[in-house]
Write a protein that holds these residues in place. Structure first.
Motif, PDB file in Angstrom:
ATOM      1  N   THR A 118       0.937  -1.179  -0.177  1.00 27.24           N
ATOM      2  CA  THR A 118      -0.194  -0.167  -0.113  1.00 27.24           C
ATOM      3  C   THR A 118       0.822   1.365  -0.143  1.00 27.24           C
ATOM      4  O   THR A 118       1.604   1.499   0.742  1.00 27.24           O
ATOM      5  CB  THR A 118      -0.946   0.059   1.209  1.00 27.24           C
ATOM      6  OG1 THR A 118      -0.154   0.103   2.442  1.00 27.24           O
ATOM      7  CG2 THR A 118      -1.813  -1.063   1.257  1.00 27.24           C
ATOM      8  N   VAL A 119       0.932   2.071  -1.084  1.00 32.45           N
ATOM      9  CA  VAL A 119       1.633   3.040  -1.043  1.00 32.45           C
ATOM     10  C   VAL A 119       0.784   4.180  -1.867  1.00 32.45           C
ATOM     11  O   VAL A 119      -0.133   3.876  -2.902  1.00 32.45           O
ATOM     12  CB  VAL A 119       2.896   3.069  -2.042  1.00 32.45           C
ATOM     13  CG1 VAL A 119       2.649   2.547  -3.298  1.00 32.45           C
ATOM     14  CG2 VAL A 119       3.748   4.270  -2.123  1.00 32.45           C
ATOM     15  N   PRO A 120       0.811   5.626  -1.381  1.00 31.38           N
ATOM     16  CA  PRO A 120      -0.089   6.544  -2.197  1.00 31.38           C
ATOM     17  C   PRO A 120       0.441   6.710  -3.688  1.00 31.38           C
ATOM     18  O   PRO A 120       1.568   6.520  -4.000  1.00 31.38           O
ATOM     19  CB  PRO A 120       0.284   7.798  -1.444  1.00 31.38           C
ATOM     20  CG  PRO A 120       0.710   7.377  -0.002  1.00 31.38           C
ATOM     21  CD  PRO A 120       1.465   6.152  -0.548  1.00 31.38           C
ATOM     22  N   PRO A 121      -0.587   6.782  -4.489  1.00 30.22           N
ATOM     23  CA  PRO A 121      -0.248   6.761  -5.964  1.00 30.22           C
ATOM     24  C   PRO A 121       0.551   8.083  -6.203  1.00 30.22           C
ATOM     25  O   PRO A 121       1.406   7.999  -7.084  1.00 30.22           O
ATOM     26  CB  PRO A 121      -1.611   7.170  -6.501  1.00 30.22           C
ATOM     27  CG  PRO A 121      -2.680   6.545  -5.899  1.00 30.22           C
ATOM     28  CD  PRO A 121      -2.221   6.995  -4.293  1.00 30.22           C
ATOM     29  N   ALA A 122       0.670   9.247  -5.581  1.00 32.47           N
ATOM     30  CA  ALA A 122       1.523  10.213  -6.021  1.00 32.47           C
ATOM     31  C   ALA A 122       3.043   9.779  -5.602  1.00 32.47           C
ATOM     32  O   ALA A 122       3.971  10.342  -6.490  1.00 32.47           O
ATOM     33  CB  ALA A 122       1.045  11.367  -4.802  1.00 32.47           C
ATOM     34  N   PHE A 123       3.086   8.569  -4.867  1.00 29.76           N
ATOM     35  CA  PHE A 123       4.804   8.411  -4.882  1.00 29.76           C
ATOM     36  C   PHE A 123       5.319   7.771  -6.021  1.00 29.76           C
ATOM     37  O   PHE A 123       6.483   7.731  -5.889  1.00 29.76           O
ATOM     38  CB  PHE A 123       4.761   7.429  -3.476  1.00 29.76           C
ATOM     39  CG  PHE A 123       4.816   8.001  -2.099  1.00 29.76           C
ATOM     40  CD1 PHE A 123       4.566   9.442  -2.026  1.00 29.76           C
ATOM     41  CD2 PHE A 123       4.767   7.295  -1.052  1.00 29.76           C
ATOM     42  CE1 PHE A 123       4.319  10.109  -0.963  1.00 29.76           C
ATOM     43  CE2 PHE A 123       4.710   7.911   0.178  1.00 29.76           C
ATOM     44  CZ  PHE A 123       4.594   9.355   0.254  1.00 29.76           C
ATOM     45  N   THR A 124       4.351   7.280  -6.944  1.00 29.32           N
ATOM     46  CA  THR A 124       4.954   6.634  -8.105  1.00 29.32           C
ATOM     47  C   THR A 124       5.006   7.514  -9.291  1.00 29.32           C
ATOM     48  O   THR A 124       5.471   7.267 -10.217  1.00 29.32           O
ATOM     49  CB  THR A 124       3.927   5.776  -8.575  1.00 29.32           C
ATOM     50  OG1 THR A 124       2.705   6.467  -8.757  1.00 29.32           O
ATOM     51  CG2 THR A 124       3.617   4.564  -7.386  1.00 29.32           C
ATOM     52  N   GLU A 125       4.654   8.974  -9.028  1.00 30.53           N
ATOM     53  CA  GLU A 125       4.753   9.981 -10.185  1.00 30.53           C
ATOM     54  C   GLU A 125       6.100   9.950 -10.597  1.00 30.53           C
ATOM     55  O   GLU A 125       6.673  10.448 -11.942  1.00 30.53           O
ATOM     56  CB  GLU A 125       4.383  11.105  -9.653  1.00 30.53           C
ATOM     57  CG  GLU A 125       4.149  12.395 -10.951  1.00 30.53           C
ATOM     58  CD  GLU A 125       3.121  11.978 -11.719  1.00 30.53           C
ATOM     59  OE1 GLU A 125       2.325  11.016 -11.572  1.00 30.53           O
ATOM     60  OE2 GLU A 125       3.270  12.418 -13.012  1.00 30.53           O
ATOM     61  N   VAL A 126       7.296   9.883  -9.723  1.00 34.65           N
ATOM     62  CA  VAL A 126       8.711  10.307 -10.040  1.00 34.65           C
ATOM     63  C   VAL A 126       9.097   9.312 -10.952  1.00 34.65           C
ATOM     64  O   VAL A 126       9.702   9.494 -12.035  1.00 34.65           O
ATOM     65  CB  VAL A 126       9.429  10.172  -8.861  1.00 34.65           C
ATOM     66  CG1 VAL A 126      11.006  10.177  -9.211  1.00 34.65           C
ATOM     67  CG2 VAL A 126       9.437  11.536  -8.023  1.00 34.65           C
ATOM     68  N   ALA A 127       8.747   7.806 -10.640  1.00 32.09           N
ATOM     69  CA  ALA A 127       8.919   6.794 -11.678  1.00 32.09           C
ATOM     70  C   ALA A 127       8.428   6.903 -13.084  1.00 32.09           C
ATOM     71  O   ALA A 127       9.062   6.559 -13.744  1.00 32.09           O
ATOM     72  CB  ALA A 127       8.512   5.372 -10.969  1.00 32.09           C
ATOM     73  N   ARG A 128       7.212   7.615 -12.830  1.00 28.53           N
ATOM     74  CA  ARG A 128       6.870   7.616 -14.411  1.00 28.53           C
ATOM     75  C   ARG A 128       7.219   8.865 -15.132  1.00 28.53           C
ATOM     76  O   ARG A 128       7.405   8.715 -16.418  1.00 28.53           O
ATOM     77  CB  ARG A 128       5.030   7.791 -14.279  1.00 28.53           C
ATOM     78  CG  ARG A 128       4.233   6.694 -13.786  1.00 28.53           C
ATOM     79  CD  ARG A 128       2.903   6.792 -13.651  1.00 28.53           C
ATOM     80  NE  ARG A 128       2.371   7.835 -12.823  1.00 28.53           N
ATOM     81  CZ  ARG A 128       1.856   7.516 -11.860  1.00 28.53           C
ATOM     82  NH1 ARG A 128       1.706   6.296 -11.274  1.00 28.53           N
ATOM     83  NH2 ARG A 128       1.271   8.511 -10.964  1.00 28.53           N
ATOM     84  N   THR A 129       7.658   9.946 -14.446  1.00 26.44           N
ATOM     85  CA  THR A 129       8.220  10.946 -15.128  1.00 26.44           C
ATOM     86  C   THR A 129       9.712  10.794 -15.348  1.00 26.44           C
ATOM     87  O   THR A 129      10.201  11.460 -16.314  1.00 26.44           O
ATOM     88  CB  THR A 129       7.832  12.343 -14.614  1.00 26.44           C
ATOM     89  OG1 THR A 129       8.193  12.250 -13.323  1.00 26.44           O
ATOM     90  CG2 THR A 129       6.386  12.461 -14.363  1.00 26.44           C
ATOM     91  N   GLY A 130      10.639  10.077 -14.469  1.00 25.47           N
ATOM     92  CA  GLY A 130      11.896  10.204 -14.465  1.00 25.47           C
ATOM     93  C   GLY A 130      12.408  11.260 -14.235  1.00 25.47           C
ATOM     94  O   GLY A 130      13.714  11.464 -14.414  1.00 25.47           O
TER      95      GLY A 130
END
Length: 688
Positions: free
Chosen positions: A139-151
């Motif tokens: 369980t992790v907030p979706p906002a934490f994955t934004e860095v992985a998507r944008t690089g």
């Protein structure tokens, strides 16, 4: 009026001198009181304005300092995360060491957690381990994955996380893995972690500080009327933040006391530092100043009556001093402009001076040579025709950033394309910088550098790299074909020379077994079998020398070459000689193997391509310098074969072995006929 004080006043008819003097003093008193009162009012206004300006500067200084602390906190965490990312193991390896390093870093950075997540939200590591165990890892907030998507490195505004009781923020960096996947490494902070950045104990009384995220919510807040932590900012502040990154305004929301609010957005986090002070804090110091100035001003008014006769003299001296100071300032301004113009004309890089409307005020000879425009074609005109449309848009953004006091990009240099007179477009790099002026006018310098040669050089390097790769691939294919041919040749020789002999031995042994009752005949057959076995052994020995050099042991170079030349003379029907000078007993096995192969290839080429009948090999040494010469009496060699692009496998092999020896190989024709191969190399001291 001042001139009238120094001029005599004619006495009026029928008036007594004493009466006239009293009226004159009365009018003088009234005349001086009015300027004194006006001066008192101006002083009060200036004092109040100065106090409010000083307080405003102090307010903005506190805001900028808070913004810098927030920015430094984010930059420090991102730098530590980037160093931690270098310890991330490859795909499929154990993450326990990385988990321990992340836990230690979380303690050092004073953050609540460090998590490593994929772009799809899958959590790979969590330090320290969550209280919910493996279930919480998913369980992790979706906002934490934004860095992985944008690089791109970024911060996460306040968000909820089921693992934490209150809202959290994140500071993350991207992590690129060898498989091409991009992960996000996030440092997680609960909002109370940001409260020490406010330094509430250092703020004056009744002042309030806050940190606001991109969504307009308070991340940290001191006690006051601004609002609760985690709640939204007031509408007036929200409207200001949507328009500009910094500023000061007066807020008077209904139900709240009037306040003066200063804000500044940090460039790394895009979070905003806010400092507010009650409006009465701006007026109370000013009124204290009024009371403080009241007594001195009364004394000034009284003293003005007594010192009126000094005004003209003082005023004249002051005007003369101001005139002299103005003339000196004007002369200094002219000298500064002349110095600036001289520096501009002497600059080796194309430089243009423009005003805030993008019009060219001046440019140097380097700019004229670069763009080809005469002064009358560009002075007073817009800078736009010198750029392509896309590059002009970037240049306008650079100019706007400099006027705001910021710099675009990591070093302020922008890449684009410029246009010469006649329409020739060329690649360029340009930058914009402010030019300080004493008269307050804002000028900007635009420097342009032609990078055509650099891009052509980079393109040539890329082409050379591709050519090297192509040559290397062609060489590998030729090497494989040559290896296949050699293996096929060895197979044929084994079949032709050894197979038939072994079959003959088998037949002799069968005949001996069939006539075992005739000892004399059996003995003769066995003797013939022994002779055949010796022939097979000799042939195998000769073949093995073509596969494994006899000089592969240290110190055996001379003996190996002697044996090879004897075998070559017997097998090929040629005359071979070897002469040596110097000691080669300490030559290493690797060097000896390379020299042996060069001799073997040179002899084979001389017989196969040159139809040589006599071959002479000379081996000489003086200290660490060694030399090898192979001469033949054949038809000579085609020197075009030496070119690196020629597909000759033997020459490439000899050149490669010369490079392995850190030596030089030369191939030339002899005047008396035949070919000569010369190898020069040095034996390393550690191998001597």
């Amino acid at each position: 009026m001042m001139r009238a004080l120094s001029e005599p006043v004619p006495p009026a008819e029928g008036a007594q001198p004493g009466r006239r003097l009293r009226w004159l003093l009365l009018w003088l008193l009234l005349a001086f009181q009015l300027p004194a009162l006006l001066l008192f009012g101006v002083a009060i206004w200036l004092a109040m304005d100065s106090e409010q300006a000083a307080l405003g500067q102090r307010l903005m200084a506190q805001t900028v300092a808070l913004s810098h602390r927030v920015n430094a906190r984010a930059v420090t965490v991102q730098g530590a995360l980037q160093r931690l990312a270098q310890q991330l193991p490859s795909d499929g390896q154990d993450l326990r060491d990385f988990q321990r390093a992340a836990s230690a870093l979380a303690r050092d950075l004073d953050v609540d957690a460090i998590v490593l997540v994929r772009a799809n939200g899958q959590t790979l590591a969590h330090a320290p381990l969550p209280t919910g165990g493996a279930e919480a890892l998913r369980t992790v907030p979706p906002a934490f994955t934004e860095v992985a998507r944008t690089g791109r490195a970024d911060v996460v505004d306040a968000t909820t996380w089921s693992e934490r009781e209150g809202p959290v923020v994140g500071i993350g960096v991207p992590v690129a893995r060898a498989s091409g996947e991009t992960l996000a490494l996030q440092a997680v902070l609960e909002l109370p972690r940001l409260t020490p950045l406010l330094e509430a104990g250092l703020l004056p009384a009744h002042w309030q500080a806050a940190i606001v995220d991109n969504a307009g919510r308070y991340l940290a807040l001191t006690a006051g009327p601004l609002g609760p932590t985690g709640g939204p900012v007031k509408a007036a502040l929200q409207e200001r933040l949507a328009r500009e990154a910094f500023g000061t305004f007066r807020s008077a929301d209904i139900g709240d006391p009037p306040m003066t609010v200063s804000y500044w957005t940090a460039p790394a986090t895009h979070w905003t530092a806010v400092v507010a002070v009650p409006a009465r804090g701006f007026t109370l110091p000013a009124w204290r100043t009024v009371l403080t100035l009241g007594v001195p001003m009364g004394l000034v008014i009284a003293a003005g009556l007594a010192g009126a006769w000094l005004v003209r003299r003082r005023l004249t001296a002051a005007l003369n001093g101001m005139r002299a100071a103005t003339e000196a300032a004007e002369a200094g301004r002219r000298r500064g402009e002349q110095r600036l113009e001289g520096m501009l004309q002497a600059a080796p890089i194309a430089t243009l001076l423009i005003d805030e409307t993008h019009r060219v005020r001046s440019f140097n000879p380097a700019a004229r040579a670069l763009f080809g425009h005469a002064p009358e074609q560009i002075l007073g005109r817009s800078l736009e025709p010198l750029f392509t449309p896309l590059s002009w848009r970037d240049c306008q953004e650079d100019i706007a950033a400099v006027l705001r006091g910021t710099v675009r990009g990591p070093d302020g240099v922008t890449s684009g394309h410029c246009v010469r007179l006649g329409g020739d477009v060329f690649p360029a790099e340009f930058s914009v910088a402010p030019i300080p002026r004493a008269d307050g006018e804002r000028l900007l310098s635009v420097t342009v550098r032609d990078v055509t040669e650099r891009e052509e050089f980079q393109a040539s390097l890329l082409a050379a790299h591709h050519e090297v790769q192509e040559v290397s691939q062609r060489f590998e294919r030729m090497l494989l074909r040559e290896m296949d041919a050699r293996q096929e040749q060895i197979g044929r020789e084994l079949h032709d020379a050894v197979g038939s002999a072994v079959a003959g031995v088998s037949m002799l042994l069968e005949a001996a077994a069939a006539r075992r009752n005739d000892p004399a005949l059996v003995g003769a057959l066995l003797e013939k079998s022994r002779e055949q076995v010796q022939v097979v052994a000799e042939r195998l020995r000769q073949l093995s020398r073509g596969i494994v050099p006899a000089g592969s042991e240290a110190g055996a170079l001379r003996q190996a070459l002697e044996q090879y030349l004897l075998d070559a003379a017997a097998l090929m029907g040629i005359e071979c000689t070897l002469r040596t000078r110097g000691d080669f007993s300490d030559v290493g096995a690797e060097s000896a193997g390379h020299v042996y192969r060069v001799v073997q290839e040179a002899v084979t080429n001389a017989v196969r391509h040159g139809q040589a009948r006599r071959i002479a090999v000379h081996l000489a040494r003086a200290g660490a310098l060694c030399g090898l010469t192979v001469r033949d009496d054949g038809k000579g060699c085609d020197l075009s074969l030496v070119h690196p692009s020629h597909p000759g496998m033997g020459l490439k092999s000899m050149q490669a072995r010369a490079r392995a020896l850190r030596g030089r190989l030369a191939l030339r024709n002899r005047r008396s006929g035949g070919c000569e191969v010369v190898l020069r190399w040095s034996e390393p001291p550690e191998e001597l």
